[in-house]
Design a protein around this motif. Structure first.
Motif, PDB file in Angstrom:
ATOM      1  N   UNK A   1      -6.556   5.494   7.110  1.00  0.00           N
ATOM      2  CA  UNK A   1      -5.211   5.008   8.120  1.00  0.00           C
ATOM      3  C   UNK A   1      -4.612   6.046   8.812  1.00  0.00           C
ATOM      4  N   UNK A   2      -4.578   6.110  10.113  1.00  0.00           N
ATOM      5  CA  UNK A   2      -4.225   7.380  10.939  1.00  0.00           C
ATOM      6  C   UNK A   2      -2.841   7.079  11.438  1.00  0.00           C
ATOM      7  N   UNK A   3      -1.794   7.809  11.257  1.00  0.00           N
ATOM      8  CA  UNK A   3      -0.539   7.861  11.939  1.00  0.00           C
ATOM      9  C   UNK A   3      -1.135   8.005  13.675  1.00  0.00           C
ATOM     10  N   UNK A   4      -0.350   7.188  14.437  1.00  0.00           N
ATOM     11  CA  UNK A   4      -0.489   7.343  15.761  1.00  0.00           C
ATOM     12  C   UNK A   4       0.702   7.286  16.320  1.00  0.00           C
ATOM     13  N   UNK A   5       0.788   7.917  17.723  1.00  0.00           N
ATOM     14  CA  UNK A   5       1.799   7.627  18.573  1.00  0.00           C
ATOM     15  C   UNK A   5       3.105   8.701  18.129  1.00  0.00           C
ATOM     16  N   UNK A   6       4.219   8.587  18.656  1.00  0.00           N
ATOM     17  CA  UNK A   6       5.430   9.620  18.403  1.00  0.00           C
ATOM     18  C   UNK A   6       5.666   9.519  16.731  1.00  0.00           C
TER      19      UNK A   6
ATOM     20  N   UNK B   1      -4.579   8.237   3.802  1.00  0.00           N
ATOM     21  CA  UNK B   1      -3.827   8.311   4.730  1.00  0.00           C
ATOM     22  C   UNK B   1      -3.892   9.610   5.738  1.00  0.00           C
ATOM     23  N   UNK B   2      -3.941   9.665   6.825  1.00  0.00           N
ATOM     24  CA  UNK B   2      -3.862  10.824   7.843  1.00  0.00           C
ATOM     25  C   UNK B   2      -2.865  10.979   8.471  1.00  0.00           C
ATOM     26  N   UNK B   3      -2.173  12.211   8.845  1.00  0.00           N
ATOM     27  CA  UNK B   3      -0.974  12.074   9.754  1.00  0.00           C
ATOM     28  C   UNK B   3      -1.355  13.214  10.520  1.00  0.00           C
ATOM     29  N   UNK B   4      -2.097  13.170  11.827  1.00  0.00           N
ATOM     30  CA  UNK B   4      -2.629  14.145  12.491  1.00  0.00           C
ATOM     31  C   UNK B   4      -1.314  15.190  12.897  1.00  0.00           C
ATOM     32  N   UNK B   5      -0.360  14.811  13.238  1.00  0.00           N
ATOM     33  CA  UNK B   5       0.557  15.529  14.002  1.00  0.00           C
ATOM     34  C   UNK B   5       1.139  16.462  12.850  1.00  0.00           C
ATOM     35  N   UNK B   6       1.428  16.004  11.645  1.00  0.00           N
ATOM     36  CA  UNK B   6       1.877  16.842  10.686  1.00  0.00           C
ATOM     37  C   UNK B   6       0.864  17.749  10.032  1.00  0.00           C
ATOM     38  N   UNK B   7      -0.482  17.111   9.856  1.00  0.00           N
ATOM     39  CA  UNK B   7      -1.558  18.046   9.119  1.00  0.00           C
ATOM     40  C   UNK B   7      -2.040  18.837  10.245  1.00  0.00           C
ATOM     41  N   UNK B   8      -1.758  18.583  11.762  1.00  0.00           N
ATOM     42  CA  UNK B   8      -2.203  19.863  12.716  1.00  0.00           C
ATOM     43  C   UNK B   8      -3.570  19.693  12.974  1.00  0.00           C
TER      44      UNK B   8
ATOM     45  N   UNK C   1       0.855  -1.256  -0.010  1.00  0.00           N
ATOM     46  CA  UNK C   1       0.059   0.026  -0.053  1.00  0.00           C
ATOM     47  C   UNK C   1       0.866   1.366  -0.169  1.00  0.00           C
ATOM     48  N   UNK C   2       0.564   2.177  -0.886  1.00  0.00           N
ATOM     49  CA  UNK C   2       1.736   3.266  -0.939  1.00  0.00           C
ATOM     50  C   UNK C   2       0.654   4.635  -1.215  1.00  0.00           C
ATOM     51  N   UNK C   3       1.316   5.653  -0.505  1.00  0.00           N
ATOM     52  CA  UNK C   3       0.631   6.847  -0.118  1.00  0.00           C
ATOM     53  C   UNK C   3       1.461   8.152   0.051  1.00  0.00           C
ATOM     54  N   UNK C   4       1.218   9.214  -0.064  1.00  0.00           N
ATOM     55  CA  UNK C   4       1.911  10.339   0.391  1.00  0.00           C
ATOM     56  C   UNK C   4       0.988  10.855   1.534  1.00  0.00           C
ATOM     57  N   UNK C   5       1.509  12.150   1.991  1.00  0.00           N
ATOM     58  CA  UNK C   5       0.848  12.852   3.047  1.00  0.00           C
ATOM     59  C   UNK C   5       0.439  14.259   2.593  1.00  0.00           C
ATOM     60  N   UNK C   6      -0.607  14.540   2.644  1.00  0.00           N
ATOM     61  CA  UNK C   6      -0.955  16.002   2.301  1.00  0.00           C
ATOM     62  C   UNK C   6      -1.164  16.844   3.432  1.00  0.00           C
ATOM     63  N   UNK C   7      -0.221  17.722   3.795  1.00  0.00           N
ATOM     64  CA  UNK C   7      -0.355  18.464   4.934  1.00  0.00           C
ATOM     65  C   UNK C   7      -0.060  20.036   4.407  1.00  0.00           C
ATOM     66  N   UNK C   8      -0.572  20.247   3.094  1.00  0.00           N
ATOM     67  CA  UNK C   8      -0.068  21.706   2.641  1.00  0.00           C
ATOM     68  C   UNK C   8      -0.594  22.844   3.730  1.00  0.00           C
ATOM     69  N   UNK C   9      -1.618  22.631   4.317  1.00  0.00           N
ATOM     70  CA  UNK C   9      -2.075  23.877   5.145  1.00  0.00           C
ATOM     71  C   UNK C   9      -1.155  24.064   6.366  1.00  0.00           C
ATOM     72  N   UNK C  10      -0.576  23.085   6.749  1.00  0.00           N
ATOM     73  CA  UNK C  10       0.254  23.339   7.911  1.00  0.00           C
ATOM     74  C   UNK C  10       1.788  23.622   7.332  1.00  0.00           C
ATOM     75  N   UNK C  11       2.249  22.883   6.303  1.00  0.00           N
ATOM     76  CA  UNK C  11       3.486  23.160   6.056  1.00  0.00           C
ATOM     77  C   UNK C  11       3.791  24.039   4.779  1.00  0.00           C
ATOM     78  N   UNK C  12       2.826  24.380   4.147  1.00  0.00           N
ATOM     79  CA  UNK C  12       3.003  25.063   2.859  1.00  0.00           C
ATOM     80  C   UNK C  12       3.421  24.415   1.834  1.00  0.00           C
TER      81      UNK C  12
ATOM     82  N   UNK D   1      10.320  20.818  15.057  1.00  0.00           N
ATOM     83  CA  UNK D   1       9.734  21.349  13.488  1.00  0.00           C
ATOM     84  C   UNK D   1       8.360  21.825  13.506  1.00  0.00           C
ATOM     85  N   UNK D   2       7.865  22.159  14.800  1.00  0.00           N
ATOM     86  CA  UNK D   2       6.545  22.797  15.020  1.00  0.00           C
ATOM     87  C   UNK D   2       5.480  21.701  15.027  1.00  0.00           C
ATOM     88  N   UNK D   3       5.984  20.194  14.951  1.00  0.00           N
ATOM     89  CA  UNK D   3       4.984  19.074  14.819  1.00  0.00           C
ATOM     90  C   UNK D   3       4.460  18.848  16.286  1.00  0.00           C
TER      91      UNK D   3
END
Length: 289
Positions: free
Chosen positions: A155-160, A125-132, A63-74, A171-173
């Protein structure tokens, strides 16, 4: 995809660079991640065709994906469409997931629907820490509605996270967003949503086990850690109560499936459970059977 010929299904790999060389994270965060995981340069940023060849050689699907966090990272992500097209061209080994920044609002929901209906995306894929954002923030609920409606996977990133580790201020995360207990609200509000809690959820491993045990639609992937570092309760639950809900994931390219599988072979996992974790649970969850 011929399941009989596959030895495993890796449910957690990252497309970190586009065909044009664009990376979705800046160099400081990428370098910090490489240092955290002690990644050798040869594996740091494979292209999608290189990933397909790598997994094909190992008779493993990914399974392959990216992380879209443009709102937080620009920074814009690796295009979801590019990943889906690469997966279609390598359908024997690549399974496309997408990532939509929850802050995209209705436009994001429309994009998600197109990705499912026109590009065959099987999850998000969701990465709450990076996506804020907290997973139970109502701004993400329209996306969850779409994911539940289409029978795809959240699919949610969890933990550190290794992203930002060692950088001043991380890095503000912020780690607080990725406590798996926030996903419990999501699983309660969307009872038919298929969910994966990614990674051993340090320092909230017990919370993850509680949510996965209590909510039928919640699963756990084992990516991002060498199995030799798994906490004992995770191994115990994988062998017993959660034997049908635990999934092999590596976190490639920061952790290779070769290393993960070699260390997993040394764990005291029951013979009848091992194939469930490596392939069968993922095949059922992803609708590949």
């Amino acid at each position: 995809m011929n399941l009989a010929e596959l030895t495993a299904i890796d449910v957690h790999t990252h497309a970190e660079v586009s065909a044009h060389g664009h990376a979705s994270l800046d160099e400081e965060l990428n370098d910090a991640s490489s240092g955290y995981f002690k990644v050798e340069g040869a594996h740091r940023r494979p292209t999608l065709p290189e990933m397909a060849a790598y997994y094909r050689e190992r008779k493993t699907a990914a399974v392959v994906f990216t992380v879209d966090a443009e709102h937080a990272t620009g920074r814009p992500p690796v295009p979801n469409e590019e990943i889906a097209e690469a997966a279609a061209a390598n359908a024997d080994v690549l399974i496309p997931f997408a990532s939509i920044d929850p802050f995209r609002g209705r436009a994001g929901v429309r994009q998600a629907r197109r990705l499912v209906e026109e590009h065959g995306v099987r999850g998000f894929k969701f990465h709450p820490s990076i996506q804020g954002f907290f997973p139970n923030d109502r701004l993400a609920y329209p996306l969850y509605e779409l994911i539940e409606e289409t029978g795809t996977v959240a699919l949610f990133h969890t933990g550190q996270t290794g992203i930002g580790a060692g950088v001043p201020g991380g890095g503000g995360i912020r780690l607080k967003y990725s406590n798996p207990l926030h996903v419990d609200d999501v699983a309660a509000d969307f009872p038919h949503l298929k969910v994966i809690l990614a990674h051993p959820s340090f320092p909230w491993q017990d919370e993850a086990l509680a949510v996965a045990t209590h909510k039928p639609g919640v699963h756990i992937d084992l990516s991002g850690w060498s199995p030799k570092y798994f906490p004992p309760q995770l191994v115990q639950y994988a062998n017993t109560l959660l034997k049908d809900k635990v999934l092999f994931g590596s976190d490639y390219p920061v952790l290779t499936p070769d290393r993960w599988l070699a260390d997993f072979a040394k764990l005291p996992i029951k013979d009848e459970v091992r194939p469930k974790i490596l392939k069968e649970n993922a095949a059922r969850l992803l609708g590949l059977t």
